[in-house]
Design a protein around this motif. Structure first.
Motif, short mmCIF file in Angstrom:
data_model
loop_
_atom_site.label_atom_id
_atom_site.label_comp_id
_atom_site.label_asym_id
_atom_site.label_seq_id
_atom_site.Cartn_x
_atom_site.Cartn_y
_atom_site.Cartn_z
N VAL A 10 -25.24 -24.31 -0.41
CA VAL A 10 -24.42 -23.12 -0.73
C VAL A 10 -24.13 -22.33 0.55
O VAL A 10 -23.00 -21.87 0.76
N LEU A 11 -25.12 -22.17 1.41
CA LEU A 11 -24.90 -21.46 2.68
C LEU A 11 -23.91 -22.21 3.57
O LEU A 11 -23.05 -21.60 4.20
N PHE A 12 -24.03 -23.53 3.62
CA PHE A 12 -23.09 -24.33 4.40
C PHE A 12 -21.67 -24.18 3.87
O PHE A 12 -20.72 -24.00 4.64
N VAL A 17 -16.11 -21.84 4.30
CA VAL A 17 -15.07 -20.97 3.75
C VAL A 17 -14.82 -19.79 4.68
O VAL A 17 -13.67 -19.43 4.95
N LEU A 18 -15.87 -19.18 5.18
CA LEU A 18 -15.73 -18.04 6.10
C LEU A 18 -15.01 -18.46 7.37
O LEU A 18 -14.13 -17.75 7.86
N ARG A 19 -15.33 -19.62 7.90
CA ARG A 19 -14.65 -20.13 9.10
C ARG A 19 -13.18 -20.36 8.81
O ARG A 19 -12.31 -20.01 9.60
N LEU A 23 -10.11 -18.45 10.70
CA LEU A 23 -9.12 -19.17 11.48
C LEU A 23 -7.71 -18.99 10.96
O LEU A 23 -6.76 -18.85 11.73
N THR A 24 -7.53 -18.99 9.65
CA THR A 24 -6.18 -18.92 9.09
C THR A 24 -5.62 -17.50 9.05
O THR A 24 -4.42 -17.33 8.90
N ARG A 25 -6.46 -16.49 9.18
CA ARG A 25 -5.98 -15.11 9.17
C ARG A 25 -5.34 -14.71 10.49
O ARG A 25 -4.63 -13.71 10.55
N LEU A 59 -14.33 -28.12 10.47
CA LEU A 59 -15.78 -28.25 10.58
C LEU A 59 -16.18 -28.25 12.04
O LEU A 59 -15.69 -29.06 12.82
N GLY A 60 -17.03 -27.35 12.39
CA GLY A 60 -17.47 -27.24 13.77
C GLY A 60 -18.07 -25.88 14.00
O GLY A 60 -17.91 -24.96 13.19
N VAL A 61 -18.71 -25.72 15.13
CA VAL A 61 -19.37 -24.46 15.44
C VAL A 61 -18.49 -23.60 16.34
O VAL A 61 -18.38 -22.40 16.15
N ARG A 62 -17.84 -24.24 17.29
CA ARG A 62 -17.05 -23.49 18.27
C ARG A 62 -15.72 -23.04 17.69
O ARG A 62 -15.13 -23.73 16.86
#
Length: 126
Positions: A10-12, A17-19, A23-25, A59-62
């Motif tokens: 759920v956290l992942f 979703v937050l990423r 990015l899209t905003r 998907l990614g951290v950076r």
């Protein structure tokens, strides 16, 4: 043990979703898929910046772009429809073996961005 796995999943999912929302905003960003060579399509976000198209994977951290595609010298193939109502074009010139896929509206915007290059830029849009 099972509760821990569910909480991690759920956290992942919440982070993905937050990423995606982050990015899209951003102004000048469009959802886009990218494929290098014969690999599978990867989902991400394309951003227009200073004569380049920056592609950031979903998907990614950076938050830095994984691919920067220069507008100068870019050659674009004719569009073709792929699954999900998206349209793909192959890019060559400054990049080799890269394809991008976007919605019809986003692809029209991409081609308009290419054509709006300064007169000194070499472009070839098929």
């Amino acid at each position: 043990m099972m509760a821990t796995v569910v909480i991690v999943l759920v956290l992942f999912a919440a982070l993905v979703v937050l990423r995606w929302v982050t990015l899209t905003r951003s102004r000048g960003s469009v959802p886009c898929r990218l494929r290098v060579g014969e690999r599978a399509w990867q989902s991400g976000v394309a951003r227009y910046a200073d004569g380049e198209l920056h592609w950031i994977p979903l998907l990614g951290v950076r938050l830095r772009p994984r691919h920067a595609i220069a507008r100068r010298g870019l050659v674009v193939s004719p569009r073709r429809e792929i699954e999900g109502g998206m349209f793909a074009v192959d890019l060559s010139g400054s990049t080799h073996g890269v394809s991008i896929a976007m919605s019809a509206d986003a692809l029209t915007g991409f081609l308009a961005w290419l054509e709006s290059a300064p007169p000194s830029a070499y472009l070839d849009v098929a």
